[in-house]
Design a protein around this motif. Structure first.
Motif, PDB file in Angstrom:
ATOM      1  N   SER A 166      76.451  56.953  -5.794  1.00 44.79           N
ATOM      2  CA  SER A 166      75.592  57.724  -6.699  1.00 44.79           C
ATOM      3  C   SER A 166      75.527  57.091  -8.082  1.00 44.79           C
ATOM      4  O   SER A 166      74.484  57.130  -8.741  1.00 44.79           O
ATOM      5  N   SER A 167      76.635  56.499  -8.530  1.00 43.67           N
ATOM      6  CA  SER A 167      76.635  55.851  -9.843  1.00 43.67           C
ATOM      7  C   SER A 167      75.724  54.625  -9.851  1.00 43.67           C
ATOM      8  O   SER A 167      75.057  54.343 -10.851  1.00 43.67           O
ATOM      9  N   ILE A 188      73.033  54.266  -7.876  1.00 44.64           N
ATOM     10  CA  ILE A 188      71.674  54.812  -7.840  1.00 44.64           C
ATOM     11  C   ILE A 188      71.257  55.297  -9.221  1.00 44.64           C
ATOM     12  O   ILE A 188      70.102  55.121  -9.646  1.00 44.64           O
ATOM     13  N   HIS A 189      72.200  55.889  -9.946  1.00 43.43           N
ATOM     14  CA  HIS A 189      71.905  56.368 -11.301  1.00 43.43           C
ATOM     15  C   HIS A 189      71.500  55.206 -12.207  1.00 43.43           C
ATOM     16  O   HIS A 189      70.547  55.317 -12.998  1.00 43.43           O
ATOM     17  N   LEU A 190      72.198  54.084 -12.091  1.00 42.34           N
ATOM     18  CA  LEU A 190      71.853  52.910 -12.900  1.00 42.34           C
ATOM     19  C   LEU A 190      70.485  52.352 -12.509  1.00 42.34           C
ATOM     20  O   LEU A 190      69.725  51.893 -13.373  1.00 42.34           O
ATOM     21  N   SER A 194      68.261  64.115  -4.412  1.00 42.09           N
ATOM     22  CA  SER A 194      69.548  64.730  -4.737  1.00 42.09           C
ATOM     23  C   SER A 194      70.687  63.808  -4.306  1.00 42.09           C
ATOM     24  O   SER A 194      70.599  63.154  -3.262  1.00 42.09           O
ATOM     25  N   PRO A 195      71.774  63.738  -5.084  1.00 41.48           N
ATOM     26  CA  PRO A 195      72.902  62.883  -4.694  1.00 41.48           C
ATOM     27  C   PRO A 195      73.579  63.404  -3.435  1.00 41.48           C
ATOM     28  O   PRO A 195      73.630  64.614  -3.192  1.00 41.48           O
ATOM     29  N   LYS A 222      80.503  58.980  -4.538  1.00 43.00           N
ATOM     30  CA  LYS A 222      80.414  58.991  -5.999  1.00 43.00           C
ATOM     31  C   LYS A 222      80.082  57.599  -6.530  1.00 43.00           C
ATOM     32  O   LYS A 222      79.298  57.448  -7.470  1.00 43.00           O
ATOM     33  N   GLN A 269      63.290  59.946  -6.646  1.00 42.83           N
ATOM     34  CA  GLN A 269      64.282  60.850  -7.224  1.00 42.83           C
ATOM     35  C   GLN A 269      64.748  61.819  -6.142  1.00 42.83           C
ATOM     36  O   GLN A 269      64.016  62.729  -5.750  1.00 42.83           O
ATOM     37  N   ARG A 306      67.987  54.081 -11.465  1.00 42.10           N
ATOM     38  CA  ARG A 306      66.972  54.966 -12.045  1.00 42.10           C
ATOM     39  C   ARG A 306      66.799  54.700 -13.538  1.00 42.10           C
ATOM     40  O   ARG A 306      65.706  54.856 -14.083  1.00 42.10           O
ATOM     41  N   ILE A 307      67.883  54.302 -14.214  1.00 37.94           N
ATOM     42  CA  ILE A 307      67.801  54.044 -15.652  1.00 37.94           C
ATOM     43  C   ILE A 307      67.061  52.735 -15.931  1.00 37.94           C
ATOM     44  O   ILE A 307      66.132  52.687 -16.747  1.00 37.94           O
ATOM     45  N   PRO A 314      63.200  52.544 -13.238  1.00 42.98           N
ATOM     46  CA  PRO A 314      62.833  53.937 -12.926  1.00 42.98           C
ATOM     47  C   PRO A 314      61.774  54.084 -11.846  1.00 42.98           C
ATOM     48  O   PRO A 314      61.705  55.130 -11.199  1.00 42.98           O
TER      49      PRO A 314
END
Length: 228
Positions: A117-118, A120-122, A135-136, A114, A133, A124-125, A128
């Motif tokens: 993943s957080s 990786i999410h940042l 799946s987590p 988790k 892209q 992408r923001i 980008p």
């Protein structure tokens, strides 16, 4: 700036090496046994120009690549599967490679995944175009939360107070424990405290290895981002 520094010091890097081999393939015939299949692990650690060389040499072979763009930590490497598809398109290859994701992680528990993943999410923001892209990752097992230690001297982390004999003893880590530091300078600081403490690895050295207990030592304090 980087290219000027290389020229001034008569240095070369991995990209220069691959370019030299590519130029050699234009004038020389490379013999040897016929290769039917090529398997590449940790493919994210290579440059896209390396795959141009591989396709030039083994274009008729079946090529299997396995990797995780989220583990691309080598400096200067910005591998994306999108770039690989673009390379194939530029070569006139109309066949789209078969792609499948292995998103179940059997090596880490849910909490670690988790957190990853957080991050990786940042990415992408804020960046980008820097990562594919995907799946987590998920896990079927839980695990303990990390323990954050602050407000103490570094040497106190590795000392156990023995009240029976009224002395301080250095804690020795076993094969299942590791201290991970950001770079070589941080490793030397830990070794000054005690060079018998156990295994001390940088992030690059620890990649792909497994341990039961991990001490992440001054990782954010030693971040080069703080120098800006």
């Amino acid at each position: 700036r980087y290219e000027k520094m290389k020229a001034r010091n008569f240095d070369f890097d991995s990209v220069d090496r691959t370019l030299a081999i590519l130029r050699a393939t234009e004038t020389k015939i490379f013999g040897g046994p016929h290769i039917h299949e090529v398997y590449i692990d940790e493919c994210q650690d290579n440059q896209i120009i390396d795959y141009k060389l591989i396709l030039d040499l083994f274009g008729a072979a079946k090529i299997f690549m396995a990797g995780d763009v989220a583990q691309c930590i080598a400096r200067g490497s910005t591998f994306r599967f999108k770039d690989l598809y673009q390379l194939l398109y530029m070569r006139g290859n109309s066949l789209k490679p078969k792609e499948f994701e292995l998103n179940i992680n059997y090596r880490s528990h849910k909490g670690i995944l988790k957190l990853a993943s957080s991050v990786i999410h940042l990415l992408r923001i804020f960046f980008p175009d820097s990562i594919d892209q995907l799946s987590p990752e998920i896990s079927e097992v839980g695990g303990p939360q990390p323990l954050i230690i602050e407000g103490c001297e570094a040497k106190d982390l590795f000392v156990h107070r023995n009240d029976n004999i009224k002395s301080d003893e250095f804690i020795e880590f076993g094969a299942g424990q590791v201290i991970i530091v950001r770079d070589e300078k941080a490793r030397k600081r830990v070794e000054v405290i005690n060079n018998r403490i156990g295994m001390i690895l940088t992030v690059f050295e620890a990649k792909g290895m497994e341990f039961n207990d991990v001490l992440l030592f001054n990782f954010f304090t030693d971040s080069p981002a703080l120098l800006k």
